[in-house]
Design an enzyme around this catalytic site. Structure first.
Site, PDB file in Angstrom:
ATOM      1  CB  CYS A 215      10.395  -0.395   2.676  1.00 43.36           C
ATOM      2  SG  CYS A 215      11.180   0.158   1.172  1.00 43.36           S
TER       3      CYS A 215
ATOM      4  CG  PHE B 175      -0.272   0.453   2.497  1.00 45.04           C
ATOM      5  CD1 PHE B 175      -0.115   1.805   2.799  1.00 45.04           C
ATOM      6  CD2 PHE B 175       0.243  -0.479   3.393  1.00 45.04           C
ATOM      7  CE1 PHE B 175       0.530   2.212   3.965  1.00 45.04           C
ATOM      8  CE2 PHE B 175       0.894  -0.081   4.548  1.00 45.04           C
ATOM      9  CZ  PHE B 175       1.032   1.274   4.831  1.00 45.04           C
TER      10      PHE B 175
ATOM     11  CB  SER C  10       4.677  -7.430   5.619  1.00 50.04           C
ATOM     12  OG  SER C  10       3.889  -8.526   5.201  1.00 50.04           O
TER      13      SER C  10
HETATM   14  P1  NAD Z   1       1.544  -6.599   3.098  1.00 48.03           P
HETATM   15  O1  NAD Z   1       2.555  -7.660   3.133  1.00 48.03           O
HETATM   16  O2  NAD Z   1       0.447  -6.602   4.089  1.00 48.03           O
HETATM   17  O3  NAD Z   1       0.808  -6.596   1.653  1.00 48.03           O
HETATM   18  C1  NAD Z   1       1.563  -6.696   0.469  1.00 48.03           C
HETATM   19  C2  NAD Z   1       0.726  -7.446  -0.565  1.00 48.03           C
HETATM   20  O4  NAD Z   1       0.486  -8.770  -0.091  1.00 48.03           O
HETATM   21  C3  NAD Z   1      -0.630  -6.798  -0.837  1.00 48.03           C
HETATM   22  O5  NAD Z   1      -0.857  -6.801  -2.223  1.00 48.03           O
HETATM   23  C4  NAD Z   1      -1.603  -7.700  -0.083  1.00 48.03           C
HETATM   24  O6  NAD Z   1      -2.840  -7.807  -0.719  1.00 48.03           O
HETATM   25  C5  NAD Z   1      -0.920  -9.049  -0.086  1.00 48.03           C
HETATM   26  N1  NAD Z   1      -1.234  -9.832   1.127  1.00 48.03           N
HETATM   27  C6  NAD Z   1      -1.564  -9.346   2.350  1.00 48.03           C
HETATM   28  N2  NAD Z   1      -1.756 -10.361   3.226  1.00 48.03           N
HETATM   29  C7  NAD Z   1      -1.519 -11.511   2.534  1.00 48.03           C
HETATM   30  C8  NAD Z   1      -1.535 -12.899   2.893  1.00 48.03           C
HETATM   31  N3  NAD Z   1      -1.834 -13.296   4.122  1.00 48.03           N
HETATM   32  N4  NAD Z   1      -1.225 -13.788   1.933  1.00 48.03           N
HETATM   33  C9  NAD Z   1      -0.920 -13.402   0.682  1.00 48.03           C
HETATM   34  N5  NAD Z   1      -0.900 -12.104   0.296  1.00 48.03           N
HETATM   35  C10 NAD Z   1      -1.187 -11.169   1.199  1.00 48.03           C
HETATM   36  O7  NAD Z   1       2.338  -5.201   3.107  1.00 48.03           O
HETATM   37  P2  NAD Z   1       1.755  -3.735   3.202  1.00 48.03           P
HETATM   38  O8  NAD Z   1       1.230  -3.512   4.586  1.00 48.03           O
HETATM   39  O9  NAD Z   1       0.865  -3.461   2.063  1.00 48.03           O
HETATM   40  O10 NAD Z   1       3.095  -2.883   3.000  1.00 48.03           O
HETATM   41  C11 NAD Z   1       3.961  -2.534   4.046  1.00 48.03           C
HETATM   42  C12 NAD Z   1       5.134  -3.470   4.136  1.00 48.03           C
HETATM   43  O11 NAD Z   1       5.830  -3.510   2.887  1.00 48.03           O
HETATM   44  C13 NAD Z   1       6.177  -3.026   5.147  1.00 48.03           C
HETATM   45  O12 NAD Z   1       6.646  -4.147   5.832  1.00 48.03           O
HETATM   46  C14 NAD Z   1       7.279  -2.411   4.299  1.00 48.03           C
HETATM   47  O13 NAD Z   1       8.558  -2.421   4.883  1.00 48.03           O
HETATM   48  C15 NAD Z   1       7.220  -3.304   3.102  1.00 48.03           C
HETATM   49  N6  NAD Z   1       7.810  -2.671   1.941  1.00 48.03           N
HETATM   50  C16 NAD Z   1       9.029  -3.109   1.534  1.00 48.03           C
HETATM   51  C17 NAD Z   1       9.654  -2.512   0.466  1.00 48.03           C
HETATM   52  C18 NAD Z   1      11.015  -2.955   0.015  1.00 48.03           C
HETATM   53  O14 NAD Z   1      11.417  -2.597  -1.084  1.00 48.03           O
HETATM   54  N7  NAD Z   1      11.745  -3.712   0.816  1.00 48.03           N
HETATM   55  C19 NAD Z   1       9.012  -1.461  -0.215  1.00 48.03           C
HETATM   56  C20 NAD Z   1       7.748  -1.056   0.230  1.00 48.03           C
HETATM   57  C21 NAD Z   1       7.151  -1.668   1.311  1.00 48.03           C
END
Ligand code: NAD
Length: 508
Positions: A292, A160, A237
Site C-alpha cells: 500500500c 493479503f 482495498s
Molecule cells: P481486500 O479489500 O480485497 O480484502 C481485505 C479484507 O476484506 C480481507 O480480509 C477480505 O477477506 C475482506 N473482503 C474482501 N472482499 C470483501 C467484501 N466484498 N466484503 C467484506 N469483506 C471483504 O484487500 P486485499 O486485496 O486483500 O489487499 C490489498 C488492498 O489493501 C490494496 O488496496 C492495498 O492498498 C490495501 N492496503 C492498504 C494498507 C494501508 O495501510 N492503507 C495496507 C495494506 C494494504
C-alpha cells in the site's frame, strides 16, 4: 467426488478457527484453497466460518474480557516481551511460510514480520503508553485524573499483502490495552497469521482473549453488525474499507479503515541519481508492487529522458523468480486473477496513449512456468484520466508523469484522491521543507521512498486512503482501543474542609 479426489482432499491440511483458546475445525461447507503463487500447489484449505462460529468466538471474547480487562500491567507487558522473543526465535520458519503462501522474497518476508515485531515490542511498553493524566488541586482538595479503559471485544480484518505485519498492527495493541480480540485474516494467505497466533498463545495470551475466524464478505459483515463488538480495525482495498466503515459505524462501533493508495515519488533535478534510481526501483517493484506504500507513480520535475533510460535499464535487470529462490528481486503476484487484472490495466494504458517503456507481461520464469508472474513494467507519458493513473494497479507497474516545477508536482499529488504516502527526492532543504509543508498526504518521505513510520509514531494515511480519525498503531491506537474516563475526586477532611452547600457548577 471420486475416491481418489476424496483422499487428495483429506491429505490437504485445513486451517483451524481459534475459539475460546482451542484450535477447532470449522463445520462450514464453504472452503477455499490457499495456493502457492509461484507453483499453484495447494497448501491448505481455509473455511468460511458460519454465523454460529462467529457468535461463539465473540462470546468467548466477551467472557474473557471480564478478567482480562483487570489484568495487571506487568502481566500484560510480560506476555508481549515473551511474544517478541518467540517471533524472533521463529523468524526463519515464519518467513518461509509467508513466502510459500504470499510469494514475496524471503528477505522481504522477514521485513514483513519485522515491521510487525516492532509493534509487539511497543506493546510490551503498555504501562507507559496507557497512562492517564492527573491535575492536582483543580479546586480546593480536588484532583482530576483520567483512566484509559479497554472497550471490550474488538475485531480486525486484514489484507493479503502483509499477512504478518498487519495482524501484528492490530491484536497486540488491542490486547495489551486490555481488550479481547477477533481476528479475521485474509482468506488468501492465512497460514503465517495462524502460526503467529499460535506463538501468541504460547507467549501466554489467555484463553478467549484472542480468537480467529476465517472467511470473506459474510463474516466481515457479521463482524460489522455484531452488537457485542465495540471496535473494528480494517486494512484492505478502498472499496471494501468504505463498506466496512459505513456498516460498522452505522452499527454504533468505532472503526478505522486503512485503504488503497496511489503513492507519488517526486524527483527534482538535483536528486542524487544513483540513490534515487535504487530507491525508486525498490519501492515500485519490491513485493511485486503489492504494497500500500509502494511508490507506484514517479513525477519527474524537468527533463526526464535520462532518468527514464536509467530506470528502464536497471529495472530490466531485476531477477524474476519464486520468492524462496536466492537472488530473487521480484516474486509472483498473489493470484491468477491478479495477473489478469494487472495485464488488462497494462493493455488499457497502451490503448489510452501512455508509452510502454518496459513490458513485463507473460515473462518466462524457468521452473515456475505456472506461477503468477508479471515482470517490472514502466509507462511514461502518463496523465491523470488514464486508467493506469486513476486506478490502484497493485502490481509491478510504475507510471511516470512530468511536471514543470515543484509547485506543479505538489498540485498534481494533492489533486489525486489518495493520500497514503509520498516521497520527495532532492538535495535541497528548502524544497524539502516546502514539500512537507504543502503536500496533503499522510506519510511523507524525504529521500525515503516508503516512509512507513515506526510504532513510536502512528500510521497516518489520509484522505481517500483512510477512514476514521486514529491510526492503527503508535500513540493514536491507544485512544482507538480505549475509552477515556475522567475522574474528579475529593476526600473530605473534617478538620480542614468546610465547603458547605454549593448549587453552582463550579468546584470550590
Ligand atoms: P481486500 O479489500 O480485497 O480484502 C481485505 C479484507 O476484506 C480481507 O480480509 C477480505 O477477506 C475482506 N473482503 C474482501 N472482499 C470483501 C467484501 N466484498 N466484503 C467484506 N469483506 C471483504 O484487500 P486485499 O486485496 O486483500 O489487499 C490489498 C488492498 O489493501 C490494496 O488496496 C492495498 O492498498 C490495501 N492496503 C492498504 C494498507 C494501508 O495501510 N492503507 C495496507 C495494506 C494494504
Amino acid at each position: 467426488m471420486t475416491v481418489a479426489d476424496r483422499s487428495t482432499l483429506l491429505a490437504i491440511p485445513t486451517v483451524k478457527l481459534l475459539i475460546g483458546g482451542e484450535f477447532v475445525e470449522s463445520r462450514t461447507t464453504q472452503w477455499r484453497d490457499v495456493i502457492n503463487p509461484a507453483t499453484q500447489a495447494v497448501l491448505a484449505r481455509v473455511p468460511f466460518a458460519t454465523p454460529q462460529e462467529l457468535d461463539a468466538a465473540v462470546e468467548s471474547g466477551r467472557r474473557a474480557f471480564k478478567t482480562w480487562r483487570k489484568t495487571p500491567i506487568g502481566v500484560r507487558a510480560r506476555i508481549f516481551l515473551k511474544y517478541q522473543q518467540l517471533i524472533r526465535e521463529n523468524m526463519k520458519e515464519l518467513a518461509a511460510l509467508l513466502t510459500a503462501e504470499q510469494g514475496k522474497t524471503l528477505p522481504d518476508a522477514e521485513g514483513d514480520i519485522f515491521r510487525g515485531l516492532e509493534v509487539v515490542e511497543h506493546a510490551a511498553n503498555i504501562g507507559m503508553l496507557q497512562m492517564g493524566e492527573l491535575a492536582n488541586n483543580v479546586a480546593t482538595g480536588v484532583d482530576t485524573f483520567t483512566l484509559n479503559q479497554p472497550l471490550g471485544v474488538c475485531a480486525g480484518i486484514t489484507p493479503f499483502n502483509f499477512p504478518a505485519m498487519i495482524p501484528l498492527w492490530m491484536f497486540p495493541m488491542a490486547i495489551a490495552t486490555g481488550n479481547t480480540f477477533i481476528l479475521k485474516p485474509s482468506e488468501q494467505d492465512p497460514l503465517v497469521t495462524m502460526r503467529l497466533v499460535e506463538l501468541a498463545l504460547e507467549a501466554g495470551i489467555p484463553k478467549g482473549v484472542l480468537n480467529v475466524v476465517h472467511g470473506g464478505e459474510a463474516v466481515v459483515n457479521g463482524i460489522c453488525d455484531h452488537p457485542e463488538i465495540k471496535a473494528v480495525s480494517f486494512v484492505g482495498s478502498t472499496k471494501v474499507g468504505t463498506h466496512v466503515y459505513r456498516r460498522a459505524t452505522l452499527a454504533g462501533k468505532r472503526a478505522q479503515c486503512m485503504m488503497g493508495a496511489k503513492n507519488h515519488a517526486v524527483v527534482l533535478p538535483d536528486a542524487n541519481r544513483e540513490q534515487t534510481i535504487n530507491n525508486l526501483i525498490g519501492a515500485a517493484f519490491g513485493a511485486a508492487g503489492q504494497r500500500c506504500m509502494a511508490a507506484s507513480t514517479v513525477v519527474f520535475v524537468g527533463d526526464s529522458k535520462d532518468w527514464i533510460a536509467d530506470l528502464v535499464a536497471r529495472s530490466q535487470a531485476l531477477k524474476l523468480n519464486a520468492g524462496h529462490e536466492s537472488g530473487t528481486d521480484v516474486g509472483p503476484v498473489i493470484s491468477c486473477a491478479a495477473v489478469e487484472r494487472i495485464s488488462s490495466l497494462i493493455e488499457r494504458g497502451i490503448a489510452e496513449g501512455a508509452k510502454l517503456e518496459l513490458d513485463g507481461r507473460k515473462p518466462l520464469v524457468p521452473g515456475y512456468e505456472h506461477g503468477n508472474f508479471v515482470g517490472p513494467t514502466i509507462f511514461s507519458g502518463v496523465k491523470p484520466g488514464m486508467s493506469i493513473y486513476d486506478e490502484e494497479i497493485f502490481g509491478p507497474v510504475l507510471v511516470i508523469l512530468e511536471a514543470a516545477s515543484l509547485d506543479e508536482a505538489i498540485e498534481l499529488v494533492n489533486s489525486n484522491p489518495n493520500g497514503n504516502g509520498t516521497a520527495l527526492f532532492t538535495q535541497s532543504g528548502a524544497a524539502a521543507r516546502r514539500f512537507q509543508e504543502d503536500i496533503d498526504v499522510g506519510q511523507v518521505g524525504i529521500n525515503v521512498p516508503i516512509p512507513v513510520p515506526v510504532p513510536l509514531f502512528s500510521f497516518t494515511g489520509s484522505r481517500a486512503s483512510k477512514l476514521g480519525d486514529l491510526g492503527p498503531y503508535g500513540k493514536q491506537v491507544i485512544l482507538f482501543y480505549t475509552q477515556t474516563k475522567t475522574v474528579t475526586q475529593r476526600w473530605f477532611d473534617d478538620e480542614t474542609l468546610h465547603v458547605g452547600v454549593n448549587t453552582t457548577i463550579s468546584l470550590r
